[in-house]
Design an enzyme around this catalytic site. Structure first.
Site, PDB file in Angstrom:
ATOM      1  N   GLN A  92       0.817  -1.213   0.000  1.00 35.62           N
ATOM      2  CA  GLN A  92       0.000   0.000   0.000  1.00 35.62           C
ATOM      3  C   GLN A  92       0.854   1.268   0.000  1.00 35.62           C
ATOM      4  O   GLN A  92       0.398   2.320   0.422  1.00 35.62           O
ATOM      5  CB  GLN A  92      -0.946  -0.027   1.200  1.00 35.62           C
ATOM      6  CG  GLN A  92      -1.874  -1.235   1.162  1.00 35.62           C
ATOM      7  CD  GLN A  92      -2.857  -1.227   2.314  1.00 35.62           C
ATOM      8  OE1 GLN A  92      -3.525  -0.238   2.552  1.00 35.62           O
ATOM      9  NE2 GLN A  92      -2.926  -2.349   3.031  1.00 35.62           N
TER      10      GLN A  92
ATOM     11  N   TYR B 247      14.016  -2.196  -3.049  1.00 32.26           N
ATOM     12  CA  TYR B 247      15.175  -1.306  -3.067  1.00 32.26           C
ATOM     13  C   TYR B 247      15.630  -0.980  -4.486  1.00 32.26           C
ATOM     14  O   TYR B 247      16.116   0.117  -4.746  1.00 32.26           O
ATOM     15  CB  TYR B 247      16.329  -1.914  -2.276  1.00 32.26           C
ATOM     16  CG  TYR B 247      16.046  -2.066  -0.803  1.00 32.26           C
ATOM     17  CD1 TYR B 247      15.590  -1.002  -0.037  1.00 32.26           C
ATOM     18  CD2 TYR B 247      16.230  -3.291  -0.162  1.00 32.26           C
ATOM     19  CE1 TYR B 247      15.328  -1.132   1.320  1.00 32.26           C
ATOM     20  CE2 TYR B 247      15.973  -3.440   1.197  1.00 32.26           C
ATOM     21  CZ  TYR B 247      15.519  -2.354   1.922  1.00 32.26           C
ATOM     22  OH  TYR B 247      15.264  -2.492   3.264  1.00 32.26           O
TER      23      TYR B 247
END
Length: 150
Positions: free
Chosen positions: A94, A131
């Protein structure tokens, strides 16, 4: 759903410890967490704090955090070391992790650190993919982690 990203306060420590234990289970080390809540609180909010954190809060509940401290590199100078970064499993997907990580990067820039460093387990594909979305992220090969438990 409104997500509040803010600096951690001492009263957040119990919720953060719950998330630390959740992270330890995810990382297949459920018995590795030995720090007590009292020690954790003292280390973050005592006379000589050694860590800081941002928390993600929804409806008054801490559902994620990013905990860091300053490390010193003789090659690069002061750098932010991200020790733990977690969003509870039910709230993933989310953009909460992105909000936390962006707050962390903004804080590092504000303090003029030379960078942010962290570790990620080589099998943690979801984290690695997260990442990789950030420009400039590098993964170092050839380094082995070492520690002595006292």
């Amino acid at each position: 759903m409104e997500v509040l990203i803010r600096k951690a306060l001492q009263h957040d420590c119990a919720a953060m410890m719950g998330l630390i234990k959740e992270l330890a289970i995810y990382e297949k080390e459920p018995h590795a967490v030995t720090v007590t809540l009292a020690h954790f609180e003292e280390s973050g909010f005592g006379e000589k704090p050694v860590w800081e954190a941002f928390v993600a809060e929804v409806d008054g509940a801490v559902i994620g955090f990013a905990l860091w401290y300053v490390r010193y590199s003789t090659w690069k100078g002061q750098r932010m070391y991200l020790e733990d970064f977690i969003v509870t499993e039910q709230m993933r997907g989310q953009q909460i992790g992105k909000q936390l990580f962006d707050a962390l990067l903004a804080e590092a820039r504000k303090r003029q650190y030379s960078g942010v460093v962290w570790q990620v387990l080589d099998w943690n594909t979801p984290a690695i993919n997260f990442y990789k979305k950030y420009d400039g992220v590098q993964f170092d090969a050839g380094w082995l982690n070492a520690a002595i438990n006292l």
